[in-house]
Scaffold this active site. Structure first.
Site, PDB file in Angstrom:
ATOM      1  N   LYS A   1      56.952  34.065  38.199  1.00 42.00           N
ATOM      2  CA  LYS A   1      56.634  35.526  38.684  1.00 42.00           C
ATOM      3  C   LYS A   1      55.115  35.570  38.751  1.00 42.00           C
ATOM      4  O   LYS A   1      54.466  35.534  37.782  1.00 42.00           O
ATOM      5  CB  LYS A   1      56.992  36.579  37.602  1.00 42.00           C
ATOM      6  CG  LYS A   1      57.164  37.808  38.320  1.00 42.00           C
ATOM      7  CD  LYS A   1      56.916  39.046  37.400  1.00 42.00           C
ATOM      8  CE  LYS A   1      55.318  39.364  37.012  1.00 42.00           C
ATOM      9  NZ  LYS A   1      54.753  39.768  38.008  1.00 42.00           N
TER      10      LYS A   1
ATOM     11  N   GLU B   1      48.115  31.275  27.689  1.00 41.89           N
ATOM     12  CA  GLU B   1      46.624  31.227  28.257  1.00 41.89           C
ATOM     13  C   GLU B   1      46.062  32.524  28.175  1.00 41.89           C
ATOM     14  O   GLU B   1      46.301  33.175  29.382  1.00 41.89           O
ATOM     15  CB  GLU B   1      46.711  30.178  29.131  1.00 41.89           C
ATOM     16  CG  GLU B   1      47.132  28.744  28.935  1.00 41.89           C
ATOM     17  CD  GLU B   1      46.990  27.875  30.091  1.00 41.89           C
ATOM     18  OE1 GLU B   1      47.458  26.733  29.887  1.00 41.89           O
ATOM     19  OE2 GLU B   1      46.391  27.984  30.913  1.00 41.89           O
TER      20      GLU B   1
ATOM     21  N   CYS C   1      38.802  32.976  33.147  1.00 43.78           N
ATOM     22  CA  CYS C   1      38.910  33.093  31.540  1.00 43.78           C
ATOM     23  C   CYS C   1      37.985  32.220  30.824  1.00 43.78           C
ATOM     24  O   CYS C   1      37.700  32.758  29.742  1.00 43.78           O
ATOM     25  CB  CYS C   1      40.461  32.520  31.319  1.00 43.78           C
ATOM     26  SG  CYS C   1      40.644  31.021  31.941  1.00 43.78           S
TER      27      CYS C   1
ATOM     28  N   GLU D   1      36.525  41.659  26.802  1.00 43.56           N
ATOM     29  CA  GLU D   1      36.553  41.064  28.063  1.00 43.56           C
ATOM     30  C   GLU D   1      36.637  41.908  29.355  1.00 43.56           C
ATOM     31  O   GLU D   1      37.359  42.700  29.827  1.00 43.56           O
ATOM     32  CB  GLU D   1      37.893  40.208  28.192  1.00 43.56           C
ATOM     33  CG  GLU D   1      37.707  39.347  29.217  1.00 43.56           C
ATOM     34  CD  GLU D   1      39.076  38.332  29.473  1.00 43.56           C
ATOM     35  OE1 GLU D   1      40.090  39.211  29.567  1.00 43.56           O
ATOM     36  OE2 GLU D   1      39.176  37.234  29.725  1.00 43.56           O
TER      37      GLU D   1
HETATM   38  P1  NAD Z   1      48.235  40.534  32.801  1.00 44.66           P
HETATM   39  O1  NAD Z   1      48.385  39.835  31.508  1.00 44.66           O
HETATM   40  O2  NAD Z   1      48.045  41.687  33.294  1.00 44.66           O
HETATM   41  O3  NAD Z   1      49.105  39.848  33.918  1.00 44.66           O
HETATM   42  C1  NAD Z   1      49.585  38.605  34.001  1.00 44.66           C
HETATM   43  C2  NAD Z   1      50.896  38.473  34.353  1.00 44.66           C
HETATM   44  O4  NAD Z   1      51.962  39.162  33.383  1.00 44.66           O
HETATM   45  C3  NAD Z   1      51.492  39.147  35.850  1.00 44.66           C
HETATM   46  O5  NAD Z   1      52.278  38.507  36.381  1.00 44.66           O
HETATM   47  C4  NAD Z   1      52.104  40.522  35.022  1.00 44.66           C
HETATM   48  O6  NAD Z   1      53.085  41.016  36.071  1.00 44.66           O
HETATM   49  C5  NAD Z   1      52.792  39.829  33.861  1.00 44.66           C
HETATM   50  N1  NAD Z   1      53.314  40.840  32.919  1.00 44.66           N
HETATM   51  C6  NAD Z   1      52.530  42.034  32.745  1.00 44.66           C
HETATM   52  N2  NAD Z   1      53.363  42.633  31.576  1.00 44.66           N
HETATM   53  C7  NAD Z   1      54.618  41.842  31.189  1.00 44.66           C
HETATM   54  C8  NAD Z   1      55.660  42.106  30.387  1.00 44.66           C
HETATM   55  N3  NAD Z   1      55.532  43.024  29.472  1.00 44.66           N
HETATM   56  N4  NAD Z   1      56.214  41.075  30.356  1.00 44.66           N
HETATM   57  C9  NAD Z   1      56.368  39.845  31.096  1.00 44.66           C
HETATM   58  N5  NAD Z   1      55.257  39.459  32.099  1.00 44.66           N
HETATM   59  C10 NAD Z   1      54.306  40.741  32.181  1.00 44.66           C
HETATM   60  O7  NAD Z   1      46.669  39.670  33.182  1.00 44.66           O
HETATM   61  P2  NAD Z   1      46.058  39.854  34.509  1.00 44.66           P
HETATM   62  O8  NAD Z   1      45.314  41.146  34.367  1.00 44.66           O
HETATM   63  O9  NAD Z   1      46.600  39.503  35.815  1.00 44.66           O
HETATM   64  O10 NAD Z   1      45.125  38.621  34.394  1.00 44.66           O
HETATM   65  C11 NAD Z   1      43.674  38.690  33.800  1.00 44.66           C
HETATM   66  C12 NAD Z   1      43.994  38.024  32.519  1.00 44.66           C
HETATM   67  O11 NAD Z   1      44.366  36.714  32.423  1.00 44.66           O
HETATM   68  C13 NAD Z   1      42.498  37.900  31.758  1.00 44.66           C
HETATM   69  O12 NAD Z   1      42.573  38.430  30.469  1.00 44.66           O
HETATM   70  C14 NAD Z   1      42.164  36.771  31.909  1.00 44.66           C
HETATM   71  O13 NAD Z   1      41.303  36.138  30.805  1.00 44.66           O
HETATM   72  C15 NAD Z   1      43.514  35.945  31.788  1.00 44.66           C
HETATM   73  N6  NAD Z   1      43.456  34.557  31.836  1.00 44.66           N
HETATM   74  C16 NAD Z   1      43.481  33.388  31.019  1.00 44.66           C
HETATM   75  C17 NAD Z   1      43.522  32.042  31.548  1.00 44.66           C
HETATM   76  C18 NAD Z   1      43.409  31.281  30.554  1.00 44.66           C
HETATM   77  O14 NAD Z   1      43.629  30.100  30.935  1.00 44.66           O
HETATM   78  N7  NAD Z   1      43.418  31.343  29.251  1.00 44.66           N
HETATM   79  C19 NAD Z   1      43.311  31.758  32.901  1.00 44.66           C
HETATM   80  C20 NAD Z   1      43.131  32.878  33.762  1.00 44.66           C
HETATM   81  C21 NAD Z   1      43.201  34.136  33.346  1.00 44.66           C
END
Ligand code: NAD
Length: 505
Positions: free
Chosen positions: A191, A266, A300, A399
């Site tokens: 997804k 992550e 990230c 962040e």
């Molecule tokens: P997000 O958590 O809002 O969304 C990530 C994914 O999770 C999306 O596909 C979203 O639709 C899905 N999602 C949201 N709610 C959900 C639920 N209740 N159940 C299942 N899936 C759900 O994150 P974002 O805003 O898309 O991305 C930014 C974040 O990602 C930042 O915090 C960043 O640091 C982190 N990130 C971490 C890494 C790492 O390797 N540690 C790498 C890249 C980004």
């Protein structure tokens, strides 16, 4: 024609199919658009115009994808590793063939400058090749000997898995998560983030060309609260790999509790880069600028807190200000652009809100902090530098996930460690010093999953990648990925000599 105009023209051509018809799901080897499906408008951060409609996945759609992944699992699991290796290498070849399309579509969908997205497409192929080569030995285990028994372990793929990815570098992250799952012998339901669905569909289309059997790779579009939620609850899904925010990780833990999902998270970071007086000044400066202002700061592992030692503080900040002022903000398809537009208006507003927060908290906005009106309707901001900050401020604790750097000064090594660790996060850290002993002491004491000394975030695919504290659970990379996607079984064989306890004789 300039390279910029050529990029725009090819991007328009590649985006045309997405604009012409609704983007559906990819289930069991074909594109699926359920009758009467609800859709949403996918926009580009360049000017917030539409890139086309995308299907909003429902629980019923997710169920179809999970059933397909479940049905395809046994055959994919039982395929010899050498065969999986061949197919995944073919997949990497196809990524390379489509790299131009992937990079241009990705830039338009998420706003990342083309100079970085070109590399991301190639890195996606490298992720597949790396794990393809490991597929034949993924099931290998250990041999553990005792005097009267011999133990050996076998690894087998855990089953169909759910992969949930974010919007910052969607293509690269999807390949990073999906390649090891497939190499291990798992089938996948992916997804992608609702804000950036396009490159995931390009990937799904390539699966056919690469010869991946139907049902091994399925993609569901839609929102986390509905499609993502159902994916993490579905009983056929044995493990969930998420890259995203901490709050999403908490939701997924709750959602997956009923079916005891194995999870790998992550998550976010507020990563410190610690620069000591004795650092190689020029190299440290280059790395500090790169690690927060590349990828629009939507990264990230970005070093979003600069901890600078008092002896070089003023000189370093002066040089830094000049570099930040020089950064070229612009259209992501312009090859000269270093910082593009933020992914979405919602995220743009969030990042901009920190300008007021910084002022209210008493920090100084030394550079930036404004909208780039001259660049039109897109989500463009000036790269920003906060000085006179302390670590208890929100700009040092939260962040921001944009091209925004917070500078905090320190005097001693002990203070640097205290400040570095005074955060809920623990993803990455960076240390700049010519003193090896100090570097090694710091490496032990800074609380993070990854630490780089005198370097930006150099990546090595066999090395573990992941965070501690609120930055994540688990590690990716090399064999660490297989530990997540596979179950380990221990087999114990007696040599026929040991005493069996006697009962009822
Ligand atoms: P997000 O958590 O809002 O969304 C990530 C994914 O999770 C999306 O596909 C979203 O639709 C899905 N999602 C949201 N709610 C959900 C639920 N209740 N159940 C299942 N899936 C759900 O994150 P974002 O805003 O898309 O991305 C930014 C974040 O990602 C930042 O915090 C960043 O640091 C982190 N990130 C971490 C890494 C790492 O390797 N540690 C790498 C890249 C980004």
């Amino acid at each position: 024609m300039s390279e910029f105009s050529e990029n725009i023209s090819r991007a328009n051509q590649y985006l045309q199919p997405f604009k012409a018809k609704t983007t559906g799901h990819f289930i069991n080897g074909r594109v699926v658009l359920p009758a009467g499906a609800v859709t949403y408008d996918n926009t580009t951060p360049v000017d917030n115009s539409s890139l086309g409609a995308v299907v909003t996945g429902t629980a019923a759609d997710v169920d179809l994808a999970c059933e397909a992944a479940e049905a395809a699992f046994a055959d994919w699991r039982d395929l010899p590793g050498a065969e999986r290796k061949k197919i995944l290498n073919q997949f990497a070849d196809k990524i390379v063939q489509h790299a131009d399309e992937i990079a241009l579509v990705e830039s338009m969908d998420c706003g990342q400058p083309i100079r970085f997205m070109k590399q991301a497409a190639i890195r996606g192929a490298a992720n597949f090749r790396f794990f393809a080569d490991k597929a034949p030995e993924a099931q290998n285990g250990l041999s553990l000997h005792q005097k009267e028994h011999t133990n050996y372990t076998i690894r087998s793929p855990i089953g169909p898995v759910g992969i949930i990815t974010p919007w910052n570098t969607p293509f690269m992250l999807a390949t990073w998560k999906i390649a090891p799952a497939l190499a291990a012998g798992c089938t996948v339901v992916h997804k992608p983030a609702e804000l950036t669905p396009l490159s995931a569909m390009l990937l799904a289309n390539i699966t056919k060309e690469a010869g991946l059997p139907d049902g091994v790779w399925n993609t569901i579009n839609g929102f986390g609260e509905e499609a993502g939620k159902r994916l993490t609850e579905h009983p056929a899904i044995k493990a969930v790999g998420l890259v995203g925010e901490g709050a999403t990780g908490s939701h997924i833990m709750r959602q997956g509790a009923e079916t005891l999902k194995r999870v790998h998270f992550e998550l976010g970071g507020k990563n410190p880069v610690i620069v000591f007086d004795d650092a190689d000044f020029d190299r440290a400066l280059d790395a500090v600028v790169f690690m927060i202002y590349s990828l629009n700061g939507q990264r990230c592992t970005s070093s979003s807190r600069l901890l600078i030692q008092s002896g070089i503080k003023q000189k370093f900040i002066d040089a830094l200000q000049q570099r930040v002022k020089n950064l070229r903000v612009g259209h992501p398809l312009d090859p000269d652009t270093e910082v593009g537009p933020l992914v979405h208006t919602g995220h743009y507003k969030k990042v901009m809100s920190y300008m007021d927060i910084a002022r209210e908290e008493g920090a100084t906005i030394a550079v930036g902090g404004e909208r780039r009106e001259d660049l039109g309707a897109g989500n463009y901001i000036t790269p920003t530098l906060f000085t006179q900050a302390t670590n208890n401020m929100r700009i040092a604790q939260e962040e921001i996930f944009g091209p925004v750097l917070t500078v905090i000064s320190f005097d001693t090594e002990e203070q640097a460690i205290d400040i570095a660790n005074d955060t809920i996060y623990g993803l990455a850290g960076y240390i700049w010093t010519e003193n090896t002993g100090r570097a090694m002491r710091m490496a032990r004491q800074v609380e993070s999953g990854m630490l780089w000394i005198n370097s930006e975030n150099n990546r090595n695919l066999p090395s573990p990648f992941g965070g501690v504290k609120m930055s994540g659970i688990g590690r990716d990379g090399g064999d660490f990925s297989f530990d997540f996607y596979m179950e380990t079984k221990n087999v114990c064989i007696a040599h026929g000599t040991h005493k069996i306890p006697l009962l009822g004789r």
